[in-house]
Design a protein around this motif. Structure first.
Motif, PDB file in Angstrom:
ATOM      1  N   SER A   5       2.268   9.501   7.912  1.00 14.94           N
ATOM      2  CA  SER A   5       3.100  10.221   8.199  1.00 14.94           C
ATOM      3  C   SER A   5       2.765  11.479   7.166  1.00 14.94           C
ATOM      4  CB  SER A   5       3.087   9.347   8.615  1.00 14.94           C
ATOM      5  OG  SER A   5       3.008   9.176   8.841  1.00 14.94           O
ATOM      6  N   THR A 347       4.962   6.700   6.264  1.00 14.85           N
ATOM      7  CA  THR A 347       5.300   5.704   5.242  1.00 14.85           C
ATOM      8  C   THR A 347       4.178   4.695   5.072  1.00 14.85           C
ATOM      9  OG1 THR A 347       7.657   5.947   5.756  1.00 14.85           O
ATOM     10  CG2 THR A 347       7.000   3.969   4.564  1.00 14.85           C
ATOM     11  N   PHE A 348       3.580   4.294   6.181  1.00 19.05           N
ATOM     12  CA  PHE A 348       2.485   3.330   6.142  1.00 19.05           C
ATOM     13  C   PHE A 348       1.271   3.904   5.419  1.00 19.05           C
ATOM     14  CE2 PHE A 348      -1.210   1.437   8.549  1.00 19.05           C
ATOM     15  CZ  PHE A 348      -1.159   0.198   7.930  1.00 19.05           C
ATOM     16  N   ILE A 349       0.883   5.116   5.754  1.00 17.27           N
ATOM     17  CA  ILE A 349      -0.257   5.747   5.084  1.00 17.27           C
ATOM     18  C   ILE A 349       0.010   5.886   3.593  1.00 17.27           C
ATOM     19  CG2 ILE A 349      -1.613   7.878   4.894  1.00 17.27           C
ATOM     20  CD1 ILE A 349      -1.223   8.233   7.922  1.00 17.27           C
ATOM     21  N   ASN A 350       1.221   6.292   3.232  1.00 17.80           N
ATOM     22  CA  ASN A 350       1.566   6.430   1.818  1.00 17.80           C
ATOM     23  C   ASN A 350       1.493   5.092   1.093  1.00 17.80           C
ATOM     24  OD1 ASN A 350       2.730   8.050  -0.476  1.00 17.80           O
ATOM     25  ND2 ASN A 350       4.372   6.554  -0.230  1.00 17.80           N
ATOM     26  N   VAL A 352      -0.495   2.571   1.831  1.00 19.82           N
ATOM     27  CA  VAL A 352      -1.915   2.278   1.641  1.00 19.82           C
ATOM     28  C   VAL A 352      -2.448   3.038   0.425  1.00 19.82           C
ATOM     29  CG1 VAL A 352      -4.213   2.504   2.647  1.00 19.82           C
ATOM     30  CG2 VAL A 352      -2.300   1.728   4.076  1.00 19.82           C
ATOM     31  N   HIS A 353      -2.164   4.326   0.362  1.00 20.96           N
ATOM     32  CA  HIS A 353      -2.660   5.144  -0.744  1.00 20.96           C
ATOM     33  C   HIS A 353      -2.125   4.672  -2.091  1.00 20.96           C
ATOM     34  CE1 HIS A 353      -3.557   8.817   2.060  1.00 20.96           C
ATOM     35  NE2 HIS A 353      -4.413   7.826   2.200  1.00 20.96           N
ATOM     36  N   GLN A 354      -0.832   4.372  -2.156  1.00 14.89           N
ATOM     37  CA  GLN A 354      -0.231   3.960  -3.426  1.00 14.89           C
ATOM     38  C   GLN A 354      -0.764   2.611  -3.890  1.00 14.89           C
ATOM     39  OE1 GLN A 354       1.636   5.742  -5.467  1.00 14.89           O
ATOM     40  NE2 GLN A 354       1.567   7.492  -4.047  1.00 14.89           N
ATOM     41  N   THR A 355      -0.958   1.690  -2.960  1.00 13.96           N
ATOM     42  CA  THR A 355      -1.495   0.379  -3.319  1.00 13.96           C
ATOM     43  C   THR A 355      -2.900   0.524  -3.902  1.00 13.96           C
ATOM     44  OG1 THR A 355      -0.185  -0.670  -1.566  1.00 13.96           O
ATOM     45  CG2 THR A 355      -2.042  -1.931  -2.461  1.00 13.96           C
ATOM     46  N   LEU A 356      -3.709   1.359  -3.292  1.00  9.09           N
ATOM     47  CA  LEU A 356      -5.060   1.581  -3.805  1.00  9.09           C
ATOM     48  C   LEU A 356      -5.032   2.263  -5.163  1.00  9.09           C
ATOM     49  CD1 LEU A 356      -6.858   2.587  -0.518  1.00  9.09           C
ATOM     50  CD2 LEU A 356      -7.412   0.615  -1.946  1.00  9.09           C
ATOM     51  N   HIS A 398      -1.246  16.589   4.662  1.00  9.01           N
ATOM     52  CA  HIS A 398      -0.797  16.718   3.272  1.00  9.01           C
ATOM     53  C   HIS A 398      -1.093  15.458   2.476  1.00  9.01           C
ATOM     54  CE1 HIS A 398       1.659  17.796  -0.191  1.00  9.01           C
ATOM     55  NE2 HIS A 398       2.187  16.597  -0.103  1.00  9.01           N
ATOM     56  N   MET A 399      -0.793  14.302   3.055  1.00 10.40           N
ATOM     57  CA  MET A 399      -1.011  13.054   2.323  1.00 10.40           C
ATOM     58  C   MET A 399      -2.493  12.805   2.051  1.00 10.40           C
ATOM     59  SD  MET A 399       1.788  10.319   3.750  1.00 10.40           S
ATOM     60  CE  MET A 399       1.413  10.603   5.464  1.00 10.40           C
ATOM     61  N   LEU A 400      -3.325  13.074   3.021  1.00 12.01           N
ATOM     62  CA  LEU A 400      -4.758  12.892   2.814  1.00 12.01           C
ATOM     63  C   LEU A 400      -5.288  13.837   1.742  1.00 12.01           C
ATOM     64  CD1 LEU A 400      -5.912  12.465   6.528  1.00 12.01           C
ATOM     65  CD2 LEU A 400      -5.739  10.664   4.796  1.00 12.01           C
TER      66      LEU A 400
END
Length: 440
Positions: A5, A347-350, A352-356, A398-400
Motif C-alpha cells: 500500500s 499494510t502488507f508491503i510495510n 514485509v519491509h519491517q520484518t526484514l 513511496h514505500m519501495l
C-alpha cells in the motif's frame, strides 16, 4: 506466482516517470559511466559485493524477454526505469519459454535467436539502469511451457512417461533441462559481447519456479533432482549464486514445522524447505508468500499474522539451521481476491519491509524481498491481478523508495567492524567452510 500500500515525495517520483527526459538521460549516463560491477557473492548469512553488504529491494516482471523480442522494448525500458527511480536493485524474470508461438526453446536444444536477442537486451538494459537479474530456468507450471512441456517432448520422443513429475527423474528429460541450462550459461550476449556466466548483471540463477512433486510426498525425488542440477549448474558456472525457487513449504524432515504451512496439502507436495536448501551448491534460500490466496477467510488480521509468522520462521531457519541468506522472492496481494483493499496491500508491503529490517539491522539472514509484480502502461493484458504500476500507485512507490533508502543508509553507515561483529560474526564462524574464509 502460480500462473494457475507522504504524498509530496510520491508526486515527485511520479513526475519523473511522466516527464523525465533529462533526468532519465542523466541517470542512465551516470550508470554507464560507473566502473564495472563486482559479482555478487555471499559471506555467512549476507550477500556481499566487493566486501560490502548487499541487500535486495526488488521486484518480479516475468515478461521482459518476450516483449523485448517482439517490438516492445519501450515497455521493458519503462518498467526498468520506474523501478530504478525508486531504488529497486534486483529483478527476477524468466529465462525460459518452452514451445509455443513466441518460444525461446522451440524444441529441446533448438532456440529462436530473435527471442534470445530479446533476453540479451533485457540484460544490457538492466545494467544500464543499475538493476541485477535473477534468471529462472524453467517453470513448474504450464505457463510458458514448463515441466509439462518437457514431459510432452519426452512423450513425442517415445519415452514411457507416467506423469509430469517424471520431469524430475527421467534421464532423457533431465538431459533436456541440462542442455537448456548450458545454453543459457554459455550464451554470449549479442549487445555486450559478455557470456552470461561471466556477467555480474546476473545476481543469481534459479533452478525452477515454484517446484512441486506431489507424486512423491517424501520429497526424495525432488531432493535428488535439486542436488543433481545444482551440481551441474556449478560445474559450468561456479561463480554466480544459485537458488532453487521454492515457495518455502516445510516437509517431512521437520514434521513440527509442517504445522506452519498454509494448508496440509502444502506439506505433501514433495518440497521440504530445510532439507532442500541443505543441498550442496544452493547459496541462498527462497520463499514465496501469498496470504490472500493461501488463507481462505478474508480476514486481514489473520493474513498479516500468517505473513509475519511465515517470514520469521524462515528467517530463524536461515539464521540457525541453514546459515545462508533468505530472500522472499515473491510476495504480493491480488485485486482479484475477496477482501482486497489498497490499504491492506500497503499494510502488507510495510509488514514485509519491517520484518526484514529487524533482521538486517542485527546482521541476520533476512536479505531482501521481491514484489510480485511490477507492470507499466501497455502491458495490462498480462496482468494476473497482482500488477503494480508505480506511476499509478504513489503509496507503493513511496514505500519501495523508503525501503531502498533505509537499506542504502544501512550499507553506507555500516563499517566492516559492524558488518562482521556480533550475531553475524557468530553465524559466519558457524557456517563458513574452509574455502570461504572471510578476508582479513
Amino acid at each position: 506466482m502460480a500462473i494457475s500500500s507522504f504524498m509530496c515525495c510520491c508526486m515527485n517520483m511520479l513526475s519523473c516517470f511522466s516527464n523525465s527526459k533529462g533526468r532519465n538521460r542523466t541517470h542512465a549516463m551516470e550508470i554507464m559511466e560507473e566502473k564495472e560491477w563486482g559479482m555478487v557473492g555471499k559471506r555467512g548469512c549476507q550477500f556481499v559485493v566487493e566486501d560490502k553488504p548487499f541487500f535486495i529491494n526488488g521486484f518480479n516482471t516475468y515478461w521482459l524477454m518476450v516483449l523485448s523480442a517482439y517490438e516492445r522494448k519501450k515497455e521493458v525500458t519503462k518498467v526498468l526505469h520506474q523501478a530504478s527511480s525508486v531504488g529497486l536493485n534486483v529483478c527476477r524474470t524468466w529465462a525460459f519459454y518452452d514451445a509455443g508461438s513466441r518460444a525461446l526453446q522451440i524444441t529441446p536444444g533448438v532456440y529462436n535467436e530473435k527471442v534470445f536477442e530479446g533476453l540479451d537486451f533485457v540484460l544490457s538494459e538492466a545494467k544500464r539502469f543499475g538493476i541485477r537479474l535473477i534468471l529462472s530456468f524453467v517453470n513448474n507450471w504450464n505457463a510458458f511451457g514448463g515441466k509439462a512441456q518437457y514431459v510432452n517432448w519426452g512423450r513425442d520422443a517415445g519415452l514411457s512417461i507416467t506423469c509430469d513429475d517424471d520431469f524430475f527423474s527421467d534421464p532423457t528429460i533431465k538431459g533436456y533441462y541440462k542442455a537448456h541450462v548450458k545454453a543459457i550459461l554459455n550464451r554470449v550476449n549479442t549487445i555486450t559481447n559478455v557470456m552470461y556466466k561471466d556477467d555480474p548483471t546476473i545476481f543469481a540463477w534459479e533452478l525452477i519456479n515454484e517446484p512441486r512433486c506431489p507424486s512423491d510426498p517424501s520429497g526424495d525425488k525432488l531432493q535428488a533432482w535439486i542436488e543433481e542440477m545444482a551440481s551441474y549448474v556449478k560445474s559450468i558456472d561456479p561463480v554466480h549464486l544459485l537458488e532453487i525457487g521454492e515457495e518455502g513449504f516445510y516437509g517431512y524432515s521437520n514434521p513440527d514445522k509442517m504445522l506452519l504451512n498454509p494448508s496440509r496439502c502444502a506439506g505433501e507436495g514433495g518440497t521440504d524447505f530445510i532439507r532442500n536448501h541443505q543441498a550442496s551448491g544452493i547459496d541462498f534460500a527462497s520463499v514465496h508468500m501469498y496470504p490472500d490466496s493461501w488463507i481462505k477467510q478474508p480476514d486481514s488480521k489473520a493474513r498479516l499474522n500468517f505473513g509475519r509468522t511465515w517470514m520469521q520462521s524462515h528467517i530463524d531457519d536461515a539464521d540457525n539451521v541453514l546459515g545462508m541468506p533468505v530472500v522472499f522472492g515473491e510476495f504480493g496481494v491480488s485485486r482479484k481476491h475477496e477482501g482486497f483493499s489498497f490499504s491492506f496491500r500497503d499494510t502488507f508491503i510495510n509488514m514485509v519491509h519491517q520484518t526484514l529490517l529487524r533482521s538486517t539491522k542485527k546482521g541476520g539472514s533476512g536479505a531482501g524481498s521481491l514484489l510480485w509484480q511490477l507492470f507499466t502502461e501497455g502491458t495490462e493484458n498480462m496482468d494476473d491481478g497482482y500488477a503494480v504500476n508505480l506511476a499509478k500507485a504513489p503509496s507503493v512507490s513511496h514505500m519501495l523508495a523508503l525501503q531502498s533508502k533505509r537499506l542504502k543508509n544501512l550499507v553506507t553507515k555500516s563499517s566492516r567492524k559492524w558488518f562482521w561483529s556480533g550475531k553475524n560474526k557468530n553465524l559466519l564462524n558457524k557456517f563458513t567452510t574452509n574455502h570461504e574464509e572471510p578476508q582479513k
